[in-house]
Design a protein around this motif. Structure first.
Motif, PDB file in Angstrom:
ATOM      1  N   LEU A  17       2.744  11.411 -10.461  1.00 38.66           N
ATOM      2  CA  LEU A  17       2.256  12.800 -10.513  1.00 38.66           C
ATOM      3  C   LEU A  17       3.392  13.737 -10.916  1.00 38.66           C
ATOM      4  N   HIS A  18       4.580  13.449 -10.375  1.00 45.67           N
ATOM      5  CA  HIS A  18       5.754  14.247 -10.759  1.00 45.67           C
ATOM      6  C   HIS A  18       5.988  14.163 -12.266  1.00 45.67           C
TER       7      HIS A  18
ATOM      8  N   ASP B  23       1.303   4.153  -2.967  1.00 49.39           N
ATOM      9  CA  ASP B  23       1.105   5.586  -2.717  1.00 49.39           C
ATOM     10  C   ASP B  23       2.307   6.396  -3.186  1.00 49.39           C
ATOM     11  N   LEU B  24       3.489   5.848  -2.932  1.00 50.61           N
ATOM     12  CA  LEU B  24       4.705   6.566  -3.340  1.00 50.61           C
ATOM     13  C   LEU B  24       4.869   6.518  -4.857  1.00 50.61           C
TER      14      LEU B  24
ATOM     15  N   PHE C  10      10.228  11.136   4.334  1.00 49.62           N
ATOM     16  CA  PHE C  10       9.565   9.834   4.339  1.00 49.62           C
ATOM     17  C   PHE C  10      10.108   8.947   5.447  1.00 49.62           C
TER      18      PHE C  10
ATOM     19  N   ALA D 182       0.837  -1.202   0.000  1.00 47.76           N
ATOM     20  CA  ALA D 182       0.000   0.000   0.000  1.00 47.76           C
ATOM     21  C   ALA D 182       0.878   1.260   0.000  1.00 47.76           C
ATOM     22  N   GLN D 183       1.913   1.257   0.856  1.00 49.45           N
ATOM     23  CA  GLN D 183       2.808   2.426   0.924  1.00 49.45           C
ATOM     24  C   GLN D 183       3.538   2.626  -0.396  1.00 49.45           C
TER      25      GLN D 183
ATOM     26  N   ARG E 186       3.584  16.080 -14.294  1.00 52.74           N
ATOM     27  CA  ARG E 186       3.752  17.529 -14.236  1.00 52.74           C
ATOM     28  C   ARG E 186       5.046  18.024 -14.878  1.00 52.74           C
ATOM     29  N   THR E 187       5.931  17.109 -15.198  1.00 49.64           N
ATOM     30  CA  THR E 187       7.131  17.500 -15.959  1.00 49.64           C
ATOM     31  C   THR E 187       7.204  16.603 -17.181  1.00 49.64           C
TER      32      THR E 187
ATOM     33  N   TRP F 294       2.391   6.521  -6.893  1.00 47.06           N
ATOM     34  CA  TRP F 294       1.405   7.526  -7.336  1.00 47.06           C
ATOM     35  C   TRP F 294       2.041   8.911  -7.300  1.00 47.06           C
ATOM     36  N   ARG F 295       2.762   9.204  -6.234  1.00 53.10           N
ATOM     37  CA  ARG F 295       3.455  10.488  -6.116  1.00 53.10           C
ATOM     38  C   ARG F 295       4.470  10.658  -7.255  1.00 53.10           C
TER      39      ARG F 295
END
Lengths: 333, 266
Positions: free
Chosen positions: B20-21, B13-14, B92, B9-10, B24-25, B16-17
């Motif tokens: 997202l980066h 989530d990471l 983290f 799960a962790q 955005r680039t 996913w982060r």
């Protein structure tokens, strides 16, 4: 015999302070960063850790937050030993760093959701927590913007909000206002005051006395890896430290007054050219006044005014963290 | 929740982060889109003509796919080195998450990014005239192997990030190993043409294993005049590639976890 709260226990800690540090030592090669530090923070207390650059503040924070392992000593957070149970300690703390730990490539909301998820919240709970914290720190309107585009003050507020996710037992604020403009600083202070009103236990490190005075219930001053003073702001101000201010009638006499003050001891005199005055922080007020009057007479200078007054917190700090004990200073000159 | 479930799960989530980066680039993705096209054209048409024309271009695609997988690791290397340098890792580490999650999250997100490269390579392959000659089951097996291999290879990138001091060093070191590893292999040529020490190296290169296995699973025969590679690794390409993926994963995931612990203690 060890105090009650240091005894091994099985159930949840009830009487133990949130932070218990005893004789903590940490070396990096030849450098002793922490040399036997003791620190206790009670439930609901706001403790300021005050010290100049390189005093050991950051190392202490890193040990308390499990980022650095101690060499020796006892460090317990919310009843858990940092070396033996780092995972439990991490669950009990929220940290905002000296350099903002906000992820600039995520939005404000995403930052908080990520932290909440990593702390084990379900998706729904994470969203709810993020929403509440954004509201509380007045960030709701900017929740969808990338945190990298936030102003300095907004970033710190978001950082604080992130530290509060999961209502940790201890919130550690490592130099929360360093590098902020005055408005952002006031903004951050307001946010921290908000925390303390809610009964959160806070450890805050700072180089600013004003900040410690304003936000903290108790202050621990560390210098060169050891605790040099501890107490409330008033207790610290009430230490032996006094300020002696002496002024002369002619500017030409200032140099002589400085020489006299140096010979009499105390910290390095601070000179105010306009007021034609010299100020010194001293620990033995009355003796210093006697000495400095004698030295002034020897210089052939008549003082206009000599005043002995309670030191400001600034002066206490300077006296406590002076590069060398005051007396030695005067001898070498 | 069990430890494994929490780590997963962790990690997601990471991941996913990290994604997202990337979103955005998008410029960061340009290289992973351009690289496959560049190599497809360069090798397919610059060298392809002398090496067997269209028959060679079909043979080439397995090599290009392998190269796309290897190039993905440079993403992992730079991404993780960046996190290490910027103190994100410290944040983290003060959260109650498993050490492994940060590394696993990185490997997973970059596997996702790598699949974009693979997709572009496939499109280039189709444009070059490549087609699989086997059934759906074989093709599915080929992609499964490719994904597993890509995941294992990501850990090489993780390890490189953990042994380099700065993003700059990670950036160059993360690329430099890719060229010998992909060229001293059966990715683009028959290894039998290489001088003997290099030939042994190329025959047992895990990435030769992957390219050979993909060719078998897609049914892409070598062009006429290509002397077949000898040895056990060449006669059992799928088994050898699978073993390589497992060994790479075990070795580099273990090394990385160890290195991460060493690097972040103190």
């Amino acid at each position: 015999m060890a105090p009650m709260y240091l005894m091994p226990r099985n159930g949840p800690p009830v009487t133990e302070p949130v932070v218990v540090v005893r004789q903590l030592r940490k070396r990096f090669g030849a450098v002793t960063a922490l040399d036997g530090v003791d620190l206790t923070i009670e439930q609901g207390q706001v403790m300021a850790l005050l010290g100049p650059n390189g005093a050991g503040k950051t190392t202490l924070v890193r040990v308390l937050t499990t980022l650095t392992r101690p060499d020796a000593g006892l460090v317990r957070i919310a009843g858990h030993d940092v070396s033996a149970q780092p995972a439990r300690v991490r669950a009990a703390i929220g940290l905002t760093g000296q350099h903002s730990m906000v992820d600039g490539m995520l939005t404000g909301r995403e930052n908080l959701i990520l932290v909440a998820r990593l702390r084990g919240a379900t998706r729904a709970r994470a969203r709810e927590t993020a929403g509440q914290l954004l509201e509380r720190f007045r960030l709701t309107a900017d929740a969808h913007r990338l945190a990298g585009r936030y102003s300095g003050g907004m970033r710190r507020r978001l950082d604080l909000a992130a530290a509060l996710v999961g209502t940790p037992d201890l919130v550690v604020l490592d130099e929360p206002t360093t590098g902020l403009d005055p408005q952002s600083r006031l903004d951050t202070w307001e946010a921290v005051t908000g925390l303390t009103e809610q009964g959160t236990t806070v450890l805050l490190t700072t180089q600013y006395l004003e900040e410690a005075d304003r936000l903290a219930d108790a202050i621990t001053v560390i210098d060169r890896g050891t605790v040099v003073a501890a107490g409330t702001a008033d207790q610290l101000k009430a230490t032996q430290t006094r300020t002696v201010a002496l002024s002369v009638t002619r500017s030409d006499d200032l140099a002589a007054a400085v020489r006299a003050a140096r010979r009499a001891g105390g910290t390095e005199p601070r000179v105010d050219q306009r007021a034609r005055s010299v100020e010194v922080a001293v620990t033995d007020g009355p003796d210093f006044v006697t000495d400095v009057l004698r030295e002034l007479a020897a210089e052939g200078v008549e003082p206009l005014e000599v005043a002995l007054r309670r030191a400001t917190l600034d002066e206490v700090f300077l006296a406590l963290t002076a590069p060398h004990p005051m007396v030695e200073e005067s001898v070498t000159r | 929740m069990t430890t494994l479930a929490r780590v997963l799960a962790q990690s997601s989530d990471l991941a996913w982060r990290n994604l997202l980066h990337l979103r955005r680039t998008p410029t960061a993705l340009v290289s992973s889109l351009v690289q496959p096209v560049l190599f497809a054209l360069l090798i397919g048409y610059v060298f392809g003509g002398s090496l067997g024309g269209s028959a060679y271009r079909e043979y080439l695609v397995a090599g290009l796919l392998t190269q796309a997988v290897v190039f993905t690791t440079s993403f992992t290397t730079v991404g993780l080195a960046n996190d290490l340098q910027q103190g994100v890792v410290d944040r983290f580490r003060t959260l109650p998450i498993a050490r492994m999650s940060l590394l696993l999250g990185r490997a997973v997100s970059d596997l996702g990014a790598g699949m974009i490269s693979v997709l572009v390579t496939l499109l280039c392959g189709l444009a070059l005239g490549w087609v699989p000659h086997t059934g759906a089951a074989h093709v599915a097996a080929a992609f499964l192997l490719l994904i597993v291999f890509a995941f294992a290879t990501c850990w090489i990138g993780v390890f490189i990030a953990l042994v380099t001091p700065t993003v700059q060093v990670a950036g160059s070191l993360g690329l430099i190993w890719i060229f010998p590893v992909t060229f001293v292999s059966s990715g683009f040529v028959s290894t039998t043409t290489l001088p003997s020490p290099l030939q042994t190296l190329a025959n047992w290169n895990p990435f030769s294993g992957l390219a050979n296995a993909l060719r078998v699973l897609f049914g892409n025969a070598p062009p006429p005049g290509f002397v077949a590679q000898h040895g056990w690794s060449a006669t059992h390409p799928v088994l050898y590639a699978t073993i390589c993926a497992v060994v790479l994963l075990l070795v580099f995931a273990t090394l990385s976890t160890w290195r991460y612990r060493v690097r972040t203690s103190n």
